[in-house]
Design a protein around this motif. Sequence first.
Motif, PDB file in Angstrom:
ATOM      1  N   THR A  71       1.015  -1.088  -0.024  1.00 23.19           N
ATOM      2  CA  THR A  71       0.133  -0.261   0.413  1.00 23.19           C
ATOM      3  C   THR A  71       0.942   1.093   0.326  1.00 23.19           C
ATOM      4  O   THR A  71       2.075   1.314   0.766  1.00 23.19           O
ATOM      5  CB  THR A  71      -0.655   0.234   1.088  1.00 23.19           C
ATOM      6  N   LYS A  72       0.614   2.415  -0.761  1.00 23.49           N
ATOM      7  CA  LYS A  72       1.032   3.771  -0.865  1.00 23.49           C
ATOM      8  C   LYS A  72       1.009   4.514   0.415  1.00 23.49           C
ATOM      9  O   LYS A  72      -0.134   4.408   0.814  1.00 23.49           O
ATOM     10  CB  LYS A  72       0.632   4.047  -2.072  1.00 23.49           C
ATOM     11  N   ILE A  73       2.317   5.068   0.783  1.00 27.24           N
ATOM     12  CA  ILE A  73       1.982   6.040   1.555  1.00 27.24           C
ATOM     13  C   ILE A  73       2.447   7.403   1.808  1.00 27.24           C
ATOM     14  O   ILE A  73       2.413   7.390   0.335  1.00 27.24           O
ATOM     15  CB  ILE A  73       2.923   5.866   2.570  1.00 27.24           C
ATOM     16  N   VAL A  74       1.312   8.416   2.130  1.00 30.41           N
ATOM     17  CA  VAL A  74       1.723   9.494   0.893  1.00 30.41           C
ATOM     18  C   VAL A  74       0.727  10.571   2.225  1.00 30.41           C
ATOM     19  O   VAL A  74       0.687  10.408   2.580  1.00 30.41           O
ATOM     20  CB  VAL A  74      -0.051   9.514   0.126  1.00 30.41           C
ATOM     21  N   LYS A  75       1.735  11.868   1.241  1.00 31.73           N
ATOM     22  CA  LYS A  75       1.501  13.193   2.921  1.00 31.73           C
ATOM     23  C   LYS A  75      -0.102  13.221   2.693  1.00 31.73           C
ATOM     24  O   LYS A  75      -1.103  13.374   1.736  1.00 31.73           O
ATOM     25  CB  LYS A  75       1.503  13.614   2.078  1.00 31.73           C
ATOM     26  N   ALA A  76      -0.639  13.303   4.101  1.00 32.84           N
ATOM     27  CA  ALA A  76      -1.697  14.203   4.461  1.00 32.84           C
ATOM     28  C   ALA A  76      -1.906  14.998   3.846  1.00 32.84           C
ATOM     29  O   ALA A  76      -1.179  15.964   3.248  1.00 32.84           O
ATOM     30  CB  ALA A  76      -2.006  13.679   5.805  1.00 32.84           C
ATOM     31  N   GLU A  77      -3.359  15.460   3.366  1.00 33.35           N
ATOM     32  CA  GLU A  77      -3.659  16.942   2.628  1.00 33.35           C
ATOM     33  C   GLU A  77      -3.572  17.341   4.077  1.00 33.35           C
ATOM     34  O   GLU A  77      -3.362  18.577   3.206  1.00 33.35           O
ATOM     35  CB  GLU A  77      -5.622  16.958   2.167  1.00 33.35           C
ATOM     36  N   VAL A  78      -3.609  17.200   4.597  1.00 31.28           N
ATOM     37  CA  VAL A  78      -3.476  18.616   5.575  1.00 31.28           C
ATOM     38  C   VAL A  78      -2.515  17.598   6.456  1.00 31.28           C
ATOM     39  O   VAL A  78      -3.187  16.865   7.540  1.00 31.28           O
ATOM     40  CB  VAL A  78      -4.617  19.107   6.541  1.00 31.28           C
ATOM     41  N   PRO A  79      -1.310  18.500   7.445  1.00 31.91           N
ATOM     42  CA  PRO A  79      -1.161  17.696   8.524  1.00 31.91           C
ATOM     43  C   PRO A  79      -1.286  17.771   9.907  1.00 31.91           C
ATOM     44  O   PRO A  79      -1.976  18.787  10.173  1.00 31.91           O
ATOM     45  CB  PRO A  79       0.678  18.163   8.873  1.00 31.91           C
ATOM     46  N   VAL A  80      -1.589  17.042  10.233  1.00 32.88           N
ATOM     47  CA  VAL A  80      -2.857  16.481  12.117  1.00 32.88           C
ATOM     48  C   VAL A  80      -2.011  16.353  12.390  1.00 32.88           C
ATOM     49  O   VAL A  80      -0.939  15.392  13.213  1.00 32.88           O
ATOM     50  CB  VAL A  80      -3.656  14.790  12.078  1.00 32.88           C
ATOM     51  N   HIS A  81      -1.721  17.716  13.873  1.00 38.08           N
ATOM     52  CA  HIS A  81      -0.555  18.000  15.205  1.00 38.08           C
ATOM     53  C   HIS A  81      -1.389  17.923  15.801  1.00 38.08           C
ATOM     54  O   HIS A  81      -2.279  18.754  16.332  1.00 38.08           O
ATOM     55  CB  HIS A  81       0.773  19.001  14.805  1.00 38.08           C
ATOM     56  N   GLY A  82      -2.031  16.823  17.094  1.00 39.75           N
ATOM     57  CA  GLY A  82      -3.012  17.460  17.972  1.00 39.75           C
ATOM     58  C   GLY A  82      -3.983  17.430  17.688  1.00 39.75           C
ATOM     59  O   GLY A  82      -4.960  17.753  18.563  1.00 39.75           O
ATOM     60  N   GLN A  83      -4.583  16.755  16.689  1.00 40.75           N
ATOM     61  CA  GLN A  83      -6.245  16.978  16.529  1.00 40.75           C
ATOM     62  C   GLN A  83      -6.791  15.684  17.044  1.00 40.75           C
ATOM     63  O   GLN A  83      -6.253  15.199  16.912  1.00 40.75           O
ATOM     64  CB  GLN A  83      -6.188  17.314  14.912  1.00 40.75           C
ATOM     65  N   LYS A  84      -8.221  16.153  17.993  1.00 38.65           N
ATOM     66  CA  LYS A  84      -8.538  15.427  18.130  1.00 38.65           C
ATOM     67  C   LYS A  84      -9.250  15.132  17.234  1.00 38.65           C
ATOM     68  O   LYS A  84     -10.435  14.934  16.299  1.00 38.65           O
ATOM     69  CB  LYS A  84      -9.482  15.565  19.379  1.00 38.65           C
TER      70      LYS A  84
END
Length: 189
Positions: A130-143
């Motif tokens: 499976t491919k690993i791709v960049k998230a549309e928006v980085p998620v840092h600390g999102q619940k």
Amino acid sequence: MRTLIIDNYDSYTNNLVTLWCEAMKAMFLDLRKVFERDEKIATDSVPLSEILNIDFILENLILIRNDQYSWEFVEQNILPFVDNVIISPGPGHPENEKDFGICSKTILLTKKPILGICLGHQGIASCFGTKIVKAEVPVHGQKSALRILEEAKFPLVSTNCKFKTSLFESIPQGISVVRYHSLVVDEKG
């Protein structure tokens, strides 16, 4: 249950060690209750205080960095003596050997159960195509609300054992969890 934790240079690995220790203590408390109810097991079993000491925990948890030993050393001297593997989060990409070290070979070449967290999870997906791709928006600390699929509720131990548990047994559906990632497993494959 002896566990190998492979640290991908992430501070969250310290939390994994703490969580593993707490899980082991809880498991032994539950096992003791089962044993105390079982008439076939002698009442003079090992006291819980002896089971839960730091030496016991240290003997049942192996923590290594992803580049601390060669794959050959891990394959011959560590993996035969553990029951499962946890692959930690970490910076980087699972397809970059410098970021992921021995983790890819561990995933592909061991038959032990593996739990991958963040980079570890991405590495499992990557190793199986499976491919690993960049998230549309980085998620840092999102619940986010955790959704546990029914397929994930499998027993951790043999069905012959009196004590059974699921990896997610005590986690409520929809519980709020915190996410930290900039890469995702591509849903398209």
